[in-house]
Motif scaffolding. Structure first.
Motif, mmCIF file in Angstrom:
data_model
loop_
_atom_site.group_PDB
_atom_site.id
_atom_site.type_symbol
_atom_site.label_atom_id
_atom_site.label_comp_id
_atom_site.label_asym_id
_atom_site.label_seq_id
_atom_site.Cartn_x
_atom_site.Cartn_y
_atom_site.Cartn_z
ATOM 1 N N HIS A 1 0.829 -1.202 0.000
ATOM 2 C CA HIS A 1 0.000 0.000 0.000
ATOM 3 C C HIS A 1 0.868 1.260 0.000
ATOM 4 O O HIS A 1 0.515 2.274 -0.612
ATOM 5 C CB HIS A 1 -0.948 -0.015 1.203
ATOM 6 C CG HIS A 1 -2.161 0.839 1.004
ATOM 7 N ND1 HIS A 1 -2.526 1.846 1.876
ATOM 8 C CD2 HIS A 1 -3.094 0.847 0.022
ATOM 9 C CE1 HIS A 1 -3.636 2.422 1.440
ATOM 10 N NE2 HIS A 1 -4.001 1.832 0.324
ATOM 11 N N SER B 1 -2.931 1.731 -3.618
ATOM 12 C CA SER B 1 -4.023 1.187 -4.427
ATOM 13 C C SER B 1 -4.699 0.023 -3.714
ATOM 14 O O SER B 1 -4.023 -0.947 -3.320
ATOM 15 C CB SER B 1 -3.497 0.709 -5.782
ATOM 16 O OG SER B 1 -4.447 -0.058 -6.468
ATOM 17 N N ALA B 2 -6.030 0.111 -3.566
ATOM 18 C CA ALA B 2 -6.788 -0.999 -2.992
ATOM 19 C C ALA B 2 -6.761 -2.209 -3.925
ATOM 20 O O ALA B 2 -6.710 -3.361 -3.482
ATOM 21 C CB ALA B 2 -8.232 -0.579 -2.732
ATOM 22 N N LEU C 1 -3.700 -4.283 -3.441
ATOM 23 C CA LEU C 1 -3.798 -5.140 -2.260
ATOM 24 C C LEU C 1 -4.570 -6.411 -2.592
ATOM 25 O O LEU C 1 -4.221 -7.506 -2.158
ATOM 26 C CB LEU C 1 -4.477 -4.388 -1.112
ATOM 27 C CG LEU C 1 -3.658 -3.272 -0.461
ATOM 28 C CD1 LEU C 1 -4.518 -2.505 0.533
ATOM 29 C CD2 LEU C 1 -2.424 -3.831 0.230
ATOM 30 N N LEU D 1 -7.917 -5.629 2.883
ATOM 31 C CA LEU D 1 -8.307 -4.223 2.890
ATOM 32 C C LEU D 1 -7.984 -3.509 4.199
ATOM 33 O O LEU D 1 -8.258 -2.313 4.327
ATOM 34 C CB LEU D 1 -9.805 -4.099 2.594
ATOM 35 C CG LEU D 1 -10.245 -4.574 1.211
ATOM 36 C CD1 LEU D 1 -11.758 -4.504 1.082
ATOM 37 C CD2 LEU D 1 -9.565 -3.759 0.115
ATOM 38 N N VAL E 1 -6.272 -0.162 3.997
ATOM 39 C CA VAL E 1 -7.146 0.917 3.561
ATOM 40 C C VAL E 1 -7.909 1.491 4.752
ATOM 41 O O VAL E 1 -8.034 2.720 4.901
ATOM 42 C CB VAL E 1 -8.132 0.417 2.483
ATOM 43 C CG1 VAL E 1 -9.082 1.544 2.068
ATOM 44 C CG2 VAL E 1 -7.381 -0.116 1.273
ATOM 45 N N TYR E 2 -8.431 0.599 5.603
ATOM 46 C CA TYR E 2 -9.159 1.070 6.789
ATOM 47 C C TYR E 2 -8.231 1.874 7.696
ATOM 48 O O TYR E 2 -8.612 2.938 8.211
ATOM 49 C CB TYR E 2 -9.747 -0.115 7.561
ATOM 50 C CG TYR E 2 -11.033 -0.630 6.971
ATOM 51 C CD1 TYR E 2 -12.253 -0.051 7.287
ATOM 52 C CD2 TYR E 2 -11.035 -1.689 6.070
ATOM 53 C CE1 TYR E 2 -13.438 -0.512 6.736
ATOM 54 C CE2 TYR E 2 -12.215 -2.154 5.518
ATOM 55 C CZ TYR E 2 -13.411 -1.566 5.854
ATOM 56 O OH TYR E 2 -14.580 -2.013 5.303
ATOM 57 N N ASN F 1 -6.799 5.228 5.327
ATOM 58 C CA ASN F 1 -7.721 6.139 4.648
ATOM 59 C C ASN F 1 -9.021 6.393 5.389
ATOM 60 O O ASN F 1 -9.600 7.477 5.266
ATOM 61 C CB ASN F 1 -8.048 5.607 3.242
ATOM 62 C CG ASN F 1 -6.813 5.472 2.368
ATOM 63 O OD1 ASN F 1 -5.752 5.972 2.716
ATOM 64 N ND2 ASN F 1 -6.936 4.787 1.254
ATOM 65 N N GLY G 1 -10.904 -6.454 -3.866
ATOM 66 C CA GLY G 1 -10.112 -5.314 -4.333
ATOM 67 C C GLY G 1 -10.841 -4.499 -5.388
ATOM 68 O O GLY G 1 -10.807 -3.264 -5.370
ATOM 69 N N ALA H 1 -13.779 -2.602 -3.762
ATOM 70 C CA ALA H 1 -13.246 -1.491 -2.966
ATOM 71 C C ALA H 1 -12.755 -0.358 -3.855
ATOM 72 O O ALA H 1 -12.931 0.824 -3.533
ATOM 73 C CB ALA H 1 -12.116 -1.991 -2.066
ATOM 74 N N GLU H 2 -12.125 -0.703 -4.981
ATOM 75 C CA GLU H 2 -11.630 0.325 -5.901
ATOM 76 C C GLU H 2 -12.781 1.122 -6.519
ATOM 77 O O GLU H 2 -12.668 2.322 -6.735
ATOM 78 C CB GLU H 2 -10.803 -0.349 -6.999
ATOM 79 C CG GLU H 2 -9.976 0.601 -7.838
ATOM 80 C CD GLU H 2 -8.675 1.034 -7.172
ATOM 81 O OE1 GLU H 2 -8.018 1.940 -7.706
ATOM 82 O OE2 GLU H 2 -8.311 0.484 -6.106
ATOM 83 N N ALA I 1 -14.025 0.447 0.317
ATOM 84 C CA ALA I 1 -13.776 -0.715 1.174
ATOM 85 C C ALA I 1 -14.995 -1.135 1.994
ATOM 86 O O ALA I 1 -15.238 -2.332 2.162
ATOM 87 C CB ALA I 1 -12.587 -0.428 2.100
#
Length: 425
Positions: A48, A53-54, A57, A250, A253-254, A257, A374, A377-378, A382
């Motif tokens: 990451h 980028s989600a 991941l 993910l 991301v949590y 972000n 992924g 989420a993108e 997420a």
């Protein structure tokens, strides 16, 4: 008198550790798994950091798990044919070398996303052979009478490492960086290799060796399909694990972000899931009959689904940790109970191949779920991807609830003969 009762309870709950070989195996696995979880957390954070980028991941998860999809069935044939300790020497040694290479490219500053993906694929190939043999090796260490307890304590080692490893990784990533985590993981494999050398295992019986040489993949798949309870357990695991267990990819991301926190919070999130999973051992080490294990399937899927649903939309670290705790508890209650039911139902000569099917459904389906998670989420974020996982788990819980009611009705009406009462589906 109460002290005696407590001692007897503890002796029952931890009776597998009375077997010297299992005790060695358990200690070695605990040390090695702490390093593995450190590497897993650092690897996700590294990707990451490099790509932000989600989707990458999700691709990382795909690359790590797709070899299990490709090779795990053949690995089960190998596990039934060869000496399991020798195969573990090979897989654990190969994993040590993979960790050394990963540490080297990071510490020298030459790391690129494609290198991380490539080495994740290599680790996945190793895991495709390592997971079935580790699962089928347990019965040789403790026998069938203590097998359920050994599976529960093996899960305890995995989840103790899942609590400790990420917490350590969160601290080390902020001080010595991801490369240090990978280097420590490489050293941790020495513990399990050393413990394997200390085991005293009886030689395999000649008839068992002859039967192992005749083991084929087609025979193992046909056996699993012919036993209804095994077939139903594997299919349910494939759907729920493949689509419902992909929250891990993910978590960076949590942390970065959505919760606007750092590597330490990321490590805490992973540890929260692990701590909940560790609590599940208190239930799993009870002496449960088959109906108790079946109810565990329902309890586990329901708890995991509710926990992930809350986790998906939480925006505070405290609530996210609590939801992760509940989800982690449910996931391991479900998976470990599935493992126990499968191993008690399976004949010894098919054990490696059935556990390779278990690995395929549990881990091999993850590439599909990781990519889907992924991509969702993108495109939609997420929380939507994790909500999809939660809905999948709750759907599995509804199906288990329906099947248990059907089985109970048949049994009470006398429609089930004794062999059929043992079925899950």
């Amino acid at each position: 008198m109460p002290d005696r009762a407590v001692r007897e309870t503890l002796a029952t709950r931890f009776r597998s550790l009375g077997h010297r070989n299992f005790r060695l195996y358990w200690v070695g696995q605990l040390v090695s798994l702490i390093g593995t979880w450190m590497q897993s957390v650092a690897q996700g954070w590294l990707m990451h950091r490099l790509t932000d980028s989600a989707f990458m991941l999700g691709l990382l998860g795909f690359m790590q798990f797709v070899p299990v999809l490709m090779f795990s069935l053949w690995a089960g044939v190998v596990a039934d044919r060869v000496d399991k300790r020798r195969l573990l020497y090979f897989t654990q040694g190969a994993a040590l070398l993979q960790a050394v290479v990963l540490a080297a490219v990071v510490l020298t500053g030459v790391v690129r996303p494609w290198m991380v993906l490539g080495l994740a694929f290599v680790f996945g190939v190793i895991n495709a052979f390592d997971l079935p043999v580790r699962q089928s090796f347990l019965v040789e260490l403790v026998g069938k009478d203590a097998l359920a307890n050994a599976i529960a304590l093996n899960s305890a080692a995995f989840n103790t490492a899942r609590v400790i490893g990420p917490a350590i990784a969160g601290v080390l990533m902020a001080t010595i960086g991801e490369g240090g985590c990978f280097a420590i993981n490489a050293v941790s494999y020495l513990a399990v290799l050393y413990c394997l050398t200390l085991m005293r295992l009886p030689p395999r019986a000649p008839h068992a060796v002859d039967a192992a040489r005749r083991a084929t993949l087609r025979e193992g798949v046909a056996y699993a399909r012919s036993v209804e309870s095994i077939r139903n357990l594997l299919l349910l695991l494939g759907v729920t694990a493949g689509l419902g267990f992909q929250y891990m990819v993910l978590l960076p991301v949590y942390a970065r972000n959505l919760l606007h926190a750092g590597a330490g919070a990321y490590g805490l999130l992973v540890s929260a899931f692990g701590l909940g999973a560790l609590l599940s051992v208190a239930r799993l080490t009870q002496d449960l009959d088959r109906w108790g294990l079946r109810r565990n399937l329902l309890i586990g899927l329901s708890s995991a689904g509710i926990g992930l649903a809350v986790f998906a939309w939480s925006r505070t670290l405290g609530l996210s940790l609590a939801a992760g705790f509940v989800a982690g508890f449910g996931l391991i209650v479900y998976v470990a109970s599935t493992n126990t039911l499968l191993q008690h139902t399976t004949e010894d000569r098919f054990r490696g191949r059935v556990m390779s099917l278990y690995t395929l459904m549990f881990v091999g389906t993850a590439p599909i779920g990781a990519l889907a998670s992924g991509l969702i989420a993108e495109r939609w974020g997420a929380p939507m991807a994790t909500s999809f996982s939660a809905v999948t788990l709750l759907g599995g819980a509804l199906w288990v609830s329906y099947r248990l009611r059907v089985l109970a009705a048949r049994e009470s009406a006398g429609a089930l003969q004794p062999p059929e009462v043992e079925k899950i589906g």
